[in-house]
Enzyme design. Structure first.
Site, PDB file in Angstrom:
ATOM      1  N   LYS A  23       1.250  -1.401   0.349  1.00  0.00           N
ATOM      2  CA  LYS A  23      -0.394  -0.335  -0.099  1.00  0.00           C
ATOM      3  C   LYS A  23       0.726   1.293   0.009  1.00  0.00           C
ATOM      4  CE  LYS A  23      -4.101   0.076   2.388  1.00  0.00           C
ATOM      5  NZ  LYS A  23      -4.324  -0.686   3.495  1.00  0.00           N
ATOM      6  N   ARG A  93      -2.951   3.092   8.432  1.00  0.00           N
ATOM      7  CA  ARG A  93      -3.971   1.659   8.247  1.00  0.00           C
ATOM      8  C   ARG A  93      -2.356   0.990   7.214  1.00  0.00           C
ATOM      9  NH1 ARG A  93      -8.278   2.902   4.036  1.00  0.00           N
ATOM     10  NH2 ARG A  93      -8.877   4.793   3.854  1.00  0.00           N
ATOM     11  N   GLY A 102      -8.374  -6.548   4.368  1.00  0.00           N
ATOM     12  CA  GLY A 102      -9.244  -6.920   5.619  1.00  0.00           C
ATOM     13  C   GLY A 102      -8.298  -7.124   7.389  1.00  0.00           C
ATOM     14  N   MET A 104      -5.853  -6.968   9.308  1.00  0.00           N
ATOM     15  CA  MET A 104      -5.125  -6.182   9.396  1.00  0.00           C
ATOM     16  C   MET A 104      -6.062  -5.182  10.003  1.00  0.00           C
ATOM     17  SD  MET A 104      -1.045  -6.415   9.163  1.00  0.00           S
ATOM     18  CE  MET A 104      -0.809  -6.649   7.750  1.00  0.00           C
ATOM     19  N   ARG A 337      -4.166  -1.294  -5.534  1.00  0.00           N
ATOM     20  CA  ARG A 337      -3.111  -2.463  -5.613  1.00  0.00           C
ATOM     21  C   ARG A 337      -3.694  -2.939  -6.870  1.00  0.00           C
ATOM     22  NH1 ARG A 337      -6.312  -4.472  -0.318  1.00  0.00           N
ATOM     23  NH2 ARG A 337      -7.985  -5.169  -1.259  1.00  0.00           N
ATOM     24  N   HIS A 453     -16.109  -7.892   2.451  1.00  0.00           N
ATOM     25  CA  HIS A 453     -14.925  -8.925   2.533  1.00  0.00           C
ATOM     26  C   HIS A 453     -15.410 -10.182   2.297  1.00  0.00           C
ATOM     27  CE1 HIS A 453     -13.799 -11.606   5.840  1.00  0.00           C
ATOM     28  NE2 HIS A 453     -12.759 -11.305   6.186  1.00  0.00           N
ATOM     29  N   ARG A 559       0.034 -47.302 -10.898  1.00  0.00           N
ATOM     30  CA  ARG A 559       0.032 -47.830 -10.594  1.00  0.00           C
ATOM     31  C   ARG A 559      -1.023 -49.400 -10.199  1.00  0.00           C
ATOM     32  NH1 ARG A 559      -0.340 -42.739  -7.119  1.00  0.00           N
ATOM     33  NH2 ARG A 559       1.258 -42.284  -5.803  1.00  0.00           N
ATOM     34  N   ARG A 615       4.245 -49.561 -13.048  1.00  0.00           N
ATOM     35  CA  ARG A 615       4.954 -50.015 -11.883  1.00  0.00           C
ATOM     36  C   ARG A 615       4.825 -51.450 -11.783  1.00  0.00           C
ATOM     37  NH1 ARG A 615       4.235 -46.634  -6.927  1.00  0.00           N
ATOM     38  NH2 ARG A 615       2.270 -48.142  -6.906  1.00  0.00           N
ATOM     39  N   GLU A 750      13.417 -44.156  -4.147  1.00  0.00           N
ATOM     40  CA  GLU A 750      12.416 -44.119  -3.012  1.00  0.00           C
ATOM     41  C   GLU A 750      12.951 -44.329  -1.762  1.00  0.00           C
ATOM     42  OE1 GLU A 750       8.221 -44.899  -3.916  1.00  0.00           O
ATOM     43  OE2 GLU A 750       9.041 -47.206  -5.125  1.00  0.00           O
ATOM     44  N   SER A 769      12.459 -42.667 -12.124  1.00  0.00           N
ATOM     45  CA  SER A 769      11.377 -41.676 -11.371  1.00  0.00           C
ATOM     46  C   SER A 769      11.436 -41.808 -10.083  1.00  0.00           C
ATOM     47  CB  SER A 769      10.309 -42.942 -11.627  1.00  0.00           C
ATOM     48  OG  SER A 769       9.341 -41.805 -11.349  1.00  0.00           O
ATOM     49  N   GLY A 771      10.002 -40.614  -6.856  1.00  0.00           N
ATOM     50  CA  GLY A 771       9.022 -41.424  -5.782  1.00  0.00           C
ATOM     51  C   GLY A 771       9.193 -40.866  -5.171  1.00  0.00           C
ATOM     52  N   THR A 772       8.703 -39.738  -4.893  1.00  0.00           N
ATOM     53  CA  THR A 772       8.722 -38.624  -3.836  1.00  0.00           C
ATOM     54  C   THR A 772       7.699 -38.862  -1.578  1.00  0.00           C
ATOM     55  OG1 THR A 772       8.095 -37.190  -5.003  1.00  0.00           O
ATOM     56  CG2 THR A 772      10.474 -36.766  -4.819  1.00  0.00           C
ATOM     57  N   ASN A 773       7.015 -39.050  -2.514  1.00  0.00           N
ATOM     58  CA  ASN A 773       5.945 -39.955  -1.548  1.00  0.00           C
ATOM     59  C   ASN A 773       6.554 -40.929  -0.601  1.00  0.00           C
ATOM     60  OD1 ASN A 773       4.419 -37.914  -2.871  1.00  0.00           O
ATOM     61  ND2 ASN A 773       2.767 -39.990  -4.130  1.00  0.00           N
ATOM     62  N   ASP A 774       7.414 -41.415  -1.652  1.00  0.00           N
ATOM     63  CA  ASP A 774       8.288 -42.402  -0.174  1.00  0.00           C
ATOM     64  C   ASP A 774       9.569 -41.833   0.221  1.00  0.00           C
ATOM     65  OD1 ASP A 774       6.928 -44.709   0.239  1.00  0.00           O
ATOM     66  OD2 ASP A 774       6.754 -45.193  -1.494  1.00  0.00           O
ATOM     67  N   CYS A 837       7.436 -38.510  -9.846  1.00  0.00           N
ATOM     68  CA  CYS A 837       6.106 -39.419  -9.831  1.00  0.00           C
ATOM     69  C   CYS A 837       5.430 -38.966  -8.948  1.00  0.00           C
ATOM     70  CB  CYS A 837       5.448 -40.604 -10.849  1.00  0.00           C
ATOM     71  SG  CYS A 837       6.420 -41.901  -9.464  1.00  0.00           S
ATOM     72  N   TYR A 857      10.483 -34.608 -16.848  1.00  0.00           N
ATOM     73  CA  TYR A 857       9.735 -34.803 -17.230  1.00  0.00           C
ATOM     74  C   TYR A 857       8.867 -34.913 -15.287  1.00  0.00           C
ATOM     75  CZ  TYR A 857       8.734 -39.647 -15.659  1.00  0.00           C
ATOM     76  OH  TYR A 857       8.492 -40.713 -15.494  1.00  0.00           O
TER      77      TYR A 857
HETATM   78  C1  PEP Z   1       6.403 -42.641  -4.834  1.00  0.00           C
HETATM   79  O1  PEP Z   1       6.331 -43.307  -3.544  1.00  0.00           O
HETATM   80  O2  PEP Z   1       6.538 -40.838  -4.520  1.00  0.00           O
HETATM   81  C2  PEP Z   1       5.275 -43.212  -5.346  1.00  0.00           C
HETATM   82  C3  PEP Z   1       4.547 -42.400  -6.640  1.00  0.00           C
HETATM   83  O3  PEP Z   1       4.644 -44.000  -5.288  1.00  0.00           O
HETATM   84  P1  PEP Z   1       3.435 -44.450  -4.304  1.00  0.00           P
HETATM   85  O4  PEP Z   1       2.718 -43.237  -3.972  1.00  0.00           O
HETATM   86  O5  PEP Z   1       2.707 -45.468  -5.037  1.00  0.00           O
HETATM   87  O6  PEP Z   1       3.907 -45.518  -3.048  1.00  0.00           O
HETATM   88 MG    MG Z   2       6.078 -45.147  -4.017  1.00  0.00          MG
END
Ligand code: PEP
Ligand code: MG
Length: 891
Positions: A23, A93, A102, A104, A337, A453, A559, A615, A750, A769, A771-774, A837, A857
């Site tokens: 502001k 203000r 809104g 603050m 703004r 608001h 999967r 997979r 993973e 690939s 597997g960033t969850n595991d 993935c 990718y």
């Molecule tokens: C993972 O682990 O990132 C993954 C894609 O496999 P899943 O979620 O099926 O374990």
């Molecule tokens: Mg996994």
């Protein structure tokens, strides 16, 4: 050298937003370009941080700079704070770097006291106005600075109105307001045990302190969390000489958007109230007039407003949200703004601004937030379904929603935590209701306009909202609303359409979303720019078709266990798992083979030559088994009721087998490629199904590009063995069919060990690939199933972790393993393909990270594909811009 903690509006330069807040920076900029901005100064965010560092004390240095700036303001306006004959009044203000509408605090009319009010009455020749302004100030100051509930003031006003037999505030005379003022002062005395402060400088510093404090109020903290705004930034404070929209019928106040924030249409949009002050429009207490009528009421002011809007949009090259006040026929701009907008509007504005040559395609791509696009991929009411509407209000934020009616934000929050879908219905919302708006599917208000608001907040969150639906008679006490003869009680279901403003009783069918032409165009531009592929996680033909429709370049994760979960297959899958010999297991697998093969054939046909990463079976086998507790109950009951029955025997056998499969740490147990190592016949069946499906589809002339992926590898020897299995079966099918297969074999990364030994693993893999969850689970040692509910939310709330690492990739830890994995893998196998993935594949910051690491990718659920395409383009553009800034420039 003394730090500069305070800047006059014409003293700062551009590029100081971090210090001046959004502001303050814009007020300074507008002052520089010569717009009619009431003069003032900004206390910086650095002063706010110094205040917190000094345990909430305003330093003498900041105090003296404020006083010096006040003197400059007094000279410029030729008025003096506290001077009874010629008083300066100011607004105070908040204004953070990121707009937090809104959230603050604000105080208007500061400088009024028992003496200056008399001067004001004389100067303006309008005693009623002066005393009304004073009572507003006591109320606002009392609430914001002295922490007295607004309710006390409202109640008091109501009593006096009733006593005098008035219907509305406009009927109160100057004498009446004097009475109100005395009553308000008593409220202050009663609640704070001291009189209302008469010294304007004391008023000023108490208010500055209150605005600093409001940076850490509950709703501001919640808003920051929702929008990922860091807590250490602090707020600036803007002190500006007051102009008055409540000086009579030739005065007014309003909000204007340079384009429609709901649809994006390029047409001045907004609303105003005649004879009203500052916050009345935003607070939604009176329903304002649409801006178009200003053209007839005040043609000169309207034209000046149109010109100013044009100038501001040209200057900022973006849609602006402007607050203005008209004081006795003269226009003042109080704020500008970048306007918050719906996803639909964001896309249309970006595309049209390219056509209008205001910006190029790359800039337009950066203007749309990928997270917002999800709003457009949601359901809307089936237009074929005819149903009489119950009521209609203003279409404040598009989208459709069904839920049970609730009248209270806390209740909405509570029910939503129990998994219920609710629609919050209120006369109007205040910033204290924000948690209810977050929790509800949609919000409906009976008062307030398109810039109230509720409308602004819901739009920002992409939630459906209807405002100003005045046919709704809401009775908060009895928790019901009535429209004509119809009464709707709390808990009853309604459906609302935020795009049309319509409200219906009961549930109404919804239809699938479609991508508008502008949306498609923007995504085509994104595809032209992006240098990282976007695939989808899909494991059935419907999802595969959706993925293609949304522009995925292939399937990044199929999967296969999801194909096992079909109700008709579960008995066969269970008997496969419960087999006590390999021969027995093979019998069940023989039954499963044609089913899997048919699934693959359908997916291959749908994907028409696009790559498909398949997979092999990943989860612990007991996930497919009946619940142990339930079995135990059944067995116990049968032992009493039919101890000699076959059923009891069967259940007992089942229970024994379930117990055999049970593991203490199933996530670290017999799952992933370990299943293939211990029971190769399971993977053999799956591989055979893939290659037989491939040959059948190839025979129809369709190209098939499978990429067979082995999950949860932690040692190269696991991959080596599984790879040999794949090659052996593929050779067998190729020999049998006489076809030549083109396919890849790769692995998921993973586990930390896989990432750390990626050079060895890459020698056996065509692709990785991540597997960033595991990988997140195994790197942090946080259970992906339990952490969120048990402690992770606390970690995020208390800033132990900036973001939930299962949502946005932990770049410092998990990200290092990914980086290491890519580097090591490519060192021994330069042709190695890499992708991601895990859920992070659809999240914009993680996508930027993956792009910077050189991944080929990202893969995410089909509905996230459009936003991932945009995020991928933004990553490319941002990285290239950063690189070109680093490279030496030659003229
Ligand atoms: C993972 O682990 O990132 C993954 C894609 O496999 P899943 O979620 O099926 O374990
Ligand atoms: Mg996994």
């Amino acid at each position: 050298m003394e730090n500069n903690f305070v800047f006059m509006f014409d003293q700062s330069e551009s590029g100081m937003k971090e210090l001046l807040g959004g502001k303050g920076a814009n007020l300074a900029e507008m002052t520089r370009i010569g717009l009619p901005v009431p003069y003032g100064f900004t206390i910086t965010t650095a002063a706010c941080n110094a205040y917190y560092d000094a345990e909430k004390v305003i330093s003498p240095e900041v105090e003296s700079q404020v006083l010096q700036s006040l003197q400059v303001l007094e000279e410029k306006t030729d008025k003096k704070l506290g001077n009874p004959t010629n008083p300066l009044l100011v607004s105070v203000r908040s204004g953070a770097v990121h707009s937090m509408p809104g959230m603050m605090d604000t105080v208007l009319n500061l400088g009024m006291n028992d003496e200056t009010v008399k001067g004001m009455a004389e100067l303006t020749n309008n005693a009623r106005f002066a005393y009304d302004s004073y009572r507003r100030f006591i109320q606002m100051f009392g609430n914001v600075v002295l922490d007295i509930e607004n309710y006390f003031f409202e109640q008091q006003l109501e009593e006096i109105r009733e006593e005098k037999g008035y219907q509305s505030d406009t009927e109160l005379t100057a004498e009446d307001w004097k009475e109100v003022i005395e009553a308000f002062k008593s409220i202050v005395l009663k609640n704070t045990k001291r009189s209302f402060p008469q010294d304007p400088k004391e008023q000023l510093f108490l208010t500055i302190q209150a605005v600093f404090d409001s940076w850490n109020n509950k709703r501001a903290i919640l808003y920051r969390r929702l929008h990922q705004i860091p807590g250490h930034l602090g707020t600036a404070v803007n002190i500006q000489s007051m102009v008055f929209g409540n000086m009579g019928e030739d005065s007014g106040t309003g909000v204007a958007f340079t384009r429609n924030p709901s649809t994006g249409e390029s047409k001045l949009y907004g609303e105003y109230l005649i004879n009203a002050q500052g916050e009345d429009v935003v607070a939604g207490i009176r329903t304002p007039q649409p801006i178009a009528t200003l053209k007839d009421e005040m043609p000169d002011v309207y034209q000046q407003l149109v010109n100013t809007c044009q100038l501001l949009e040209d200057h900022y090259k973006d849609m602006q949200d402007i607050e203005f006040t008209v004081e006795r026929g003269k226009l003042f701009i109080l704020q500008t703004r970048t306007g918050k907008r719906t996803a639909q509007a964001a896309i249309r504005i970006a595309v049209e601004m390219v056509k209008e040559k205001i910006m190029d395609q790359r800039e337009a791509l950066l203007r749309v937030d990928p997270d917002q696009l999800n709003q457009l991929l949601h359901h809307r009411i089936d237009p074929e379904y005819k149903r009489e509407k119950l009521a209609a209000g203003l279409p404040a934020s598009p989208g459709a929603a069904t839920g049970q009616v609730v009248f209270d934000a806390d209740e909405a929050d509570k029910l939503s935590k129990e998994g219920k879908k609710v629609i919050l219905v209120r006369p109007e919302t205040t910033p204290d209701d924000i948690h209810g708006i977050v929790a509800a599917q949609a919000t409906v208000t009976s008062r307030g306009g398109m810039t109230s608001h509720a409308a602004v907040v819901a739009r920002g969150m992409g939630k459906a909202c209807i405002c100003g639906c005045d046919s709704l008679k809401i009775h908060l006490d009895s928790k019901q609303f009535a429209v004509g003869d119809t009464t709707v009680n709390q808990g009853e279901i309604i459906t609302i359409d935020g795009s049309t403003g319509e409200i219906f009783l009961g549930e109404i069918p919804m239809i699938e979303p479609e991508l508008s032409d502008e949306f498609q165009l923007l995504l085509r531009w994104a595809d032209e720019e992006r240098k990282i592929g976007v695939r989808a996680n899909a494991d059935n033909p419907t999802d595969a078709a959706k993925a293609l429709e949304f522009g995925a370049g292939g399937i990044g994760l199929c999967r296969t266990e999801h194909m096992f979960m079909d109700a008709s297959r579960i008995p066969t899958v269970q008997s496969m798992i419960l087999s006590e010999t390999t021969t027995e297991r093979k019998e069940s697998l023989d039954q499963l083979l044609p089913m899997q093969q048919q699934d693959f054939e359908q997916i291959f046909e749908t994907m028409q030559g696009h790559p498909i990463t398949i997979r092999l079976l990943d989860p612990p086998l007991h996930e497919f088994m009946p619940d142990k507790e339930e079995l135990l109950v059944d067995v116990t009951k049968l032992q009493i009721t039919s101890p000699d029955s076959n059923e009891l025997q069967e259940k007992q056998t089942l229970l024994r087998k379930v117990r055999l499969l049970e593991e203490s740490n199933p996530m670290l147990g017999l799952r992933g490629c370990r299943l293939g190592m211990i029971h190769p016949e399971i993977y053999e069946m799956q591989i055979l199904a893939i290659f037989q499906a491939m040959s059948n589809v190839m025979k129809k002339g369709i190209t098939v590009k499978p990429e067979i992926m082995i999950p949860l590898v932690s040692h190269v020897n696991e991959l080596k063995e599984m790879r040999e299995l794949v090659i052996r079966i593929s050779q067998h099918v190729q020999t049998e069919t006489g076809l030549a297969f083109d396919y890849l074999i790769g692995t998921m990364i993973e586990t930390p060990r896989a990432a750390l030994t990626a050079d060895q693993i890459a020698e056996e893999a065509d692709f990785f690939s991540f597997g960033t969850n595991d990988l997140t689970q195994t790197t942090f040692g946080f259970s992906r199933d339990d952490a969120e509910g048990k402690f992770l939310q606390h970690y995020v709330d208390s800033d132990v972790l900036k973001r939930n690492p299962f949502v946005s990739l932990d770049q410092d830890g998990v990200g290092k393993l990914v980086e290491n994995g890519v580097k090591l893998g490519k060192a021994t196998n330069p042709a190695l393909k890499t992708g991601i993935c895990g859920e992070h594949g659809g999240e914009k910051e993680s996508i930027q990270f993956c792009f910077d690491l050189g991944l080929e990718y990202v893969s995410c659920s089909p509905f996230r594909v459009p936003s991932a395409r945009l995020a991928a383009a933004q990553s490319t553009i941002r990285s290239e811009r950063k690189k070109s800034r680093k490279e030496p420039q030659y003229s």
